[in-house]
Design a protein around this motif. Sequence first.
Motif, PDB file in Angstrom:
ATOM      1  N   LEU A  49       0.806  -1.222   0.000  1.00  0.00           N
ATOM      2  CA  LEU A  49       0.000   0.000   0.000  1.00  0.00           C
ATOM      3  C   LEU A  49       0.842   1.277   0.000  1.00  0.00           C
ATOM      4  CD1 LEU A  49      -2.742  -0.996   2.601  1.00  0.00           C
ATOM      5  CD2 LEU A  49      -3.051  -0.687   0.129  1.00  0.00           C
ATOM      6  N   TRP A  50       1.954   1.299   0.719  1.00  0.00           N
ATOM      7  CA  TRP A  50       2.582   2.575   1.036  1.00  0.00           C
ATOM      8  C   TRP A  50       4.042   2.729   0.646  1.00  0.00           C
ATOM      9  CZ3 TRP A  50      -1.533   5.010   1.278  1.00  0.00           C
ATOM     10  CH2 TRP A  50      -2.625   4.582   2.029  1.00  0.00           C
ATOM     11  N   SER A  51       4.721   1.710   0.163  1.00  0.00           N
ATOM     12  CA  SER A  51       6.132   1.902  -0.180  1.00  0.00           C
ATOM     13  C   SER A  51       6.264   2.756  -1.440  1.00  0.00           C
ATOM     14  CB  SER A  51       6.835   0.558  -0.350  1.00  0.00           C
ATOM     15  OG  SER A  51       6.377  -0.117  -1.500  1.00  0.00           O
ATOM     16  N   ASP A  52       7.391   3.441  -1.540  1.00  0.00           N
ATOM     17  CA  ASP A  52       7.682   4.328  -2.667  1.00  0.00           C
ATOM     18  C   ASP A  52       9.058   3.997  -3.236  1.00  0.00           C
ATOM     19  OD1 ASP A  52       5.337   5.982  -2.446  1.00  0.00           O
ATOM     20  OD2 ASP A  52       6.266   6.982  -0.728  1.00  0.00           O
ATOM     21  N   PRO A  53       9.278   4.299  -4.507  1.00  0.00           N
ATOM     22  CA  PRO A  53      10.596   4.066  -5.088  1.00  0.00           C
ATOM     23  C   PRO A  53      11.585   5.179  -4.735  1.00  0.00           C
ATOM     24  CG  PRO A  53       9.117   4.951  -6.731  1.00  0.00           C
ATOM     25  CD  PRO A  53       8.297   4.760  -5.495  1.00  0.00           C
ATOM     26  N   HIS A  54      12.866   4.839  -4.823  1.00  0.00           N
ATOM     27  CA  HIS A  54      13.923   5.848  -4.801  1.00  0.00           C
ATOM     28  C   HIS A  54      14.864   5.531  -5.957  1.00  0.00           C
ATOM     29  CE1 HIS A  54      17.320   3.531  -2.994  1.00  0.00           C
ATOM     30  NE2 HIS A  54      16.358   2.840  -2.409  1.00  0.00           N
ATOM     31  N   ASP A  55      15.726   6.464  -6.280  1.00  0.00           N
ATOM     32  CA  ASP A  55      16.540   6.330  -7.487  1.00  0.00           C
ATOM     33  C   ASP A  55      17.772   5.450  -7.320  1.00  0.00           C
ATOM     34  OD1 ASP A  55      14.799   7.900  -8.989  1.00  0.00           O
ATOM     35  OD2 ASP A  55      15.790   9.753  -8.376  1.00  0.00           O
ATOM     36  N   GLY A  56      18.126   5.104  -6.103  1.00  0.00           N
ATOM     37  CA  GLY A  56      19.297   4.269  -5.878  1.00  0.00           C
ATOM     38  C   GLY A  56      18.952   2.790  -5.870  1.00  0.00           C
ATOM     39  N   ASP A  57      19.779   2.023  -5.157  1.00  0.00           N
ATOM     40  CA  ASP A  57      19.545   0.591  -4.989  1.00  0.00           C
ATOM     41  C   ASP A  57      19.208   0.301  -3.532  1.00  0.00           C
ATOM     42  OD1 ASP A  57      19.958  -0.266  -7.615  1.00  0.00           O
ATOM     43  OD2 ASP A  57      22.123  -0.471  -7.334  1.00  0.00           O
ATOM     44  N   GLY A  58      18.618  -0.873  -3.319  1.00  0.00           N
ATOM     45  CA  GLY A  58      18.339  -1.339  -1.967  1.00  0.00           C
ATOM     46  C   GLY A  58      17.037  -0.815  -1.402  1.00  0.00           C
ATOM     47  N   VAL A  59      16.828  -1.159  -0.147  1.00  0.00           N
ATOM     48  CA  VAL A  59      15.651  -0.725   0.607  1.00  0.00           C
ATOM     49  C   VAL A  59      16.138   0.236   1.675  1.00  0.00           C
ATOM     50  CG1 VAL A  59      13.822  -1.476   2.181  1.00  0.00           C
ATOM     51  CG2 VAL A  59      14.395  -2.873   0.190  1.00  0.00           C
ATOM     52  N   VAL A  60      15.495   1.404   1.759  1.00  0.00           N
ATOM     53  CA  VAL A  60      15.854   2.396   2.768  1.00  0.00           C
ATOM     54  C   VAL A  60      14.618   2.809   3.544  1.00  0.00           C
ATOM     55  CG1 VAL A  60      17.838   3.249   1.454  1.00  0.00           C
ATOM     56  CG2 VAL A  60      15.620   4.348   1.165  1.00  0.00           C
ATOM     57  N   ARG A  65       4.437   7.768   6.832  1.00  0.00           N
ATOM     58  CA  ARG A  65       3.626   6.847   7.634  1.00  0.00           C
ATOM     59  C   ARG A  65       4.260   6.573   8.993  1.00  0.00           C
ATOM     60  NH1 ARG A  65      -1.256   6.825   5.132  1.00  0.00           N
ATOM     61  NH2 ARG A  65      -0.797   7.169   2.973  1.00  0.00           N
ATOM     62  N   GLY A  66       4.672   7.628   9.668  1.00  0.00           N
ATOM     63  CA  GLY A  66       5.223   7.484  11.005  1.00  0.00           C
ATOM     64  C   GLY A  66       6.591   6.844  11.052  1.00  0.00           C
ATOM     65  N   GLY A  67       7.324   6.898   9.958  1.00  0.00           N
ATOM     66  CA  GLY A  67       8.661   6.333   9.922  1.00  0.00           C
ATOM     67  C   GLY A  67       8.700   4.831   9.747  1.00  0.00           C
ATOM     68  N   VAL A  68       7.557   4.224   9.473  1.00  0.00           N
ATOM     69  CA  VAL A  68       7.481   2.768   9.314  1.00  0.00           C
ATOM     70  C   VAL A  68       7.627   2.366   7.851  1.00  0.00           C
ATOM     71  CG1 VAL A  68       6.044   0.728   9.739  1.00  0.00           C
ATOM     72  CG2 VAL A  68       5.978   2.632  11.334  1.00  0.00           C
ATOM     73  N   SER A  69       7.367   3.291   6.951  1.00  0.00           N
ATOM     74  CA  SER A  69       7.382   2.993   5.523  1.00  0.00           C
ATOM     75  C   SER A  69       8.804   2.849   5.003  1.00  0.00           C
ATOM     76  CB  SER A  69       6.649   4.099   4.765  1.00  0.00           C
ATOM     77  OG  SER A  69       6.462   3.742   3.427  1.00  0.00           O
ATOM     78  N   ILE A  70       8.907   2.290   3.790  1.00  0.00           N
ATOM     79  CA  ILE A  70      10.207   2.108   3.153  1.00  0.00           C
ATOM     80  C   ILE A  70      10.185   2.639   1.726  1.00  0.00           C
ATOM     81  CG2 ILE A  70      10.869   0.118   4.539  1.00  0.00           C
ATOM     82  CD1 ILE A  70      10.007  -0.715   1.041  1.00  0.00           C
ATOM     83  N   GLN A  71      11.384   2.807   1.184  1.00  0.00           N
ATOM     84  CA  GLN A  71      11.558   3.102  -0.228  1.00  0.00           C
ATOM     85  C   GLN A  71      12.401   1.981  -0.826  1.00  0.00           C
ATOM     86  OE1 GLN A  71      13.308   7.072   0.184  1.00  0.00           O
ATOM     87  NE2 GLN A  71      11.456   7.897  -0.770  1.00  0.00           N
ATOM     88  N   PHE A  72      12.063   1.590  -2.056  1.00  0.00           N
ATOM     89  CA  PHE A  72      12.762   0.488  -2.713  1.00  0.00           C
ATOM     90  C   PHE A  72      13.485   1.005  -3.949  1.00  0.00           C
ATOM     91  CE2 PHE A  72       8.501   0.803  -4.326  1.00  0.00           C
ATOM     92  CZ  PHE A  72       8.609   0.625  -5.689  1.00  0.00           C
ATOM     93  N   GLY A  73      14.636   0.398  -4.217  1.00  0.00           N
ATOM     94  CA  GLY A  73      15.469   0.845  -5.315  1.00  0.00           C
ATOM     95  C   GLY A  73      15.307   0.032  -6.585  1.00  0.00           C
ATOM     96  N   LYS A  74      16.066   0.456  -7.591  1.00  0.00           N
ATOM     97  CA  LYS A  74      16.014  -0.153  -8.917  1.00  0.00           C
ATOM     98  C   LYS A  74      16.343  -1.645  -8.867  1.00  0.00           C
ATOM     99  CE  LYS A  74      19.299   1.106 -11.665  1.00  0.00           C
ATOM    100  NZ  LYS A  74      20.153   1.835 -12.621  1.00  0.00           N
ATOM    101  N   ASP A  75      17.315  -2.038  -8.042  1.00  0.00           N
ATOM    102  CA  ASP A  75      17.680  -3.453  -7.948  1.00  0.00           C
ATOM    103  C   ASP A  75      16.540  -4.296  -7.391  1.00  0.00           C
ATOM    104  OD1 ASP A  75      18.030  -2.153  -5.455  1.00  0.00           O
ATOM    105  OD2 ASP A  75      19.428  -3.716  -4.776  1.00  0.00           O
ATOM    106  N   VAL A  76      15.749  -3.715  -6.489  1.00  0.00           N
ATOM    107  CA  VAL A  76      14.598  -4.422  -5.913  1.00  0.00           C
ATOM    108  C   VAL A  76      13.548  -4.660  -6.998  1.00  0.00           C
ATOM    109  CG1 VAL A  76      12.736  -4.284  -4.203  1.00  0.00           C
ATOM    110  CG2 VAL A  76      15.050  -3.505  -3.604  1.00  0.00           C
ATOM    111  N   THR A  77      13.292  -3.634  -7.814  1.00  0.00           N
ATOM    112  CA  THR A  77      12.325  -3.763  -8.906  1.00  0.00           C
ATOM    113  C   THR A  77      12.789  -4.809  -9.918  1.00  0.00           C
ATOM    114  OG1 THR A  77      11.664  -1.455  -8.644  1.00  0.00           O
ATOM    115  CG2 THR A  77      11.079  -2.514 -10.718  1.00  0.00           C
ATOM    116  N   LYS A  78      14.045  -4.745 -10.306  1.00  0.00           N
ATOM    117  CA  LYS A  78      14.576  -5.696 -11.287  1.00  0.00           C
ATOM    118  C   LYS A  78      14.485  -7.129 -10.765  1.00  0.00           C
ATOM    119  CE  LYS A  78      18.588  -6.822 -14.060  1.00  0.00           C
ATOM    120  NZ  LYS A  78      19.991  -6.592 -14.327  1.00  0.00           N
ATOM    121  N   SER A  79      14.881  -7.355  -9.546  1.00  0.00           N
ATOM    122  CA  SER A  79      14.849  -8.691  -8.947  1.00  0.00           C
ATOM    123  C   SER A  79      13.414  -9.217  -8.858  1.00  0.00           C
ATOM    124  CB  SER A  79      15.494  -8.645  -7.560  1.00  0.00           C
ATOM    125  OG  SER A  79      15.383  -9.880  -6.925  1.00  0.00           O
ATOM    126  N   PHE A  80      12.483  -8.351  -8.439  1.00  0.00           N
ATOM    127  CA  PHE A  80      11.086  -8.757  -8.329  1.00  0.00           C
ATOM    128  C   PHE A  80      10.537  -9.171  -9.695  1.00  0.00           C
ATOM    129  CE2 PHE A  80       6.568  -8.069  -8.563  1.00  0.00           C
ATOM    130  CZ  PHE A  80       6.101  -8.715  -7.433  1.00  0.00           C
TER     131      PHE A  80
END
Length: 162
Positions: A49-60, A65-80
């Motif tokens: 529901l709430w994760s957003d992309p970022h331009d780098g790699d990895g999960v940050v 959402r109160g600091g609980v949410s994450i951002q996912f990188g290009k490598d995460v998208t490619k692997s998925f």
Amino acid sequence: VVGEWALVIHGGLFREAGVTLDEIRRIDGCRQPPSVLDTREDTLLFDALWSDPHDGDGVVASDNRGGVSIQFGKDVTKSFCERNGVQSVIRSHQLPKRKRGYEIQHDAMLLTIFSASNYGGVCGNRGGVLVFDHKGPAEVKEFYAPPLDTYRQVCELRVLDA
């Protein structure tokens, strides 16, 4: 999954590596979105529901959402995409940076379509709609909706004319 070529999801991808389409299908989506991540299913649904992309790699970590949410990188998208046999992920939850109705990221494997033109009546952004068929995306159509007051006036005139 649309036409076996794309996952369509509200937010984005996951903090946990290795998530499959079968696991996503098993998430109980007929409940309130979790605000506390007590279980793996809570975490998967929250990220969907709430994760957003970022331009780098990895999960940050993200402040959203109160600091609980994450951002996912290009490598995460490619692997998925590779793991699940899809070409792309289509999401909608975030206003694109350039205030267009869409944003292409992660080597064109990630497409954000944001349909809420002039979001909240104050953002001045375009909205977007993705037109596609079973073979894949054909085009993005952008639009700018009139202000809500203008729309109300048009509707009132139609009621008076009826």
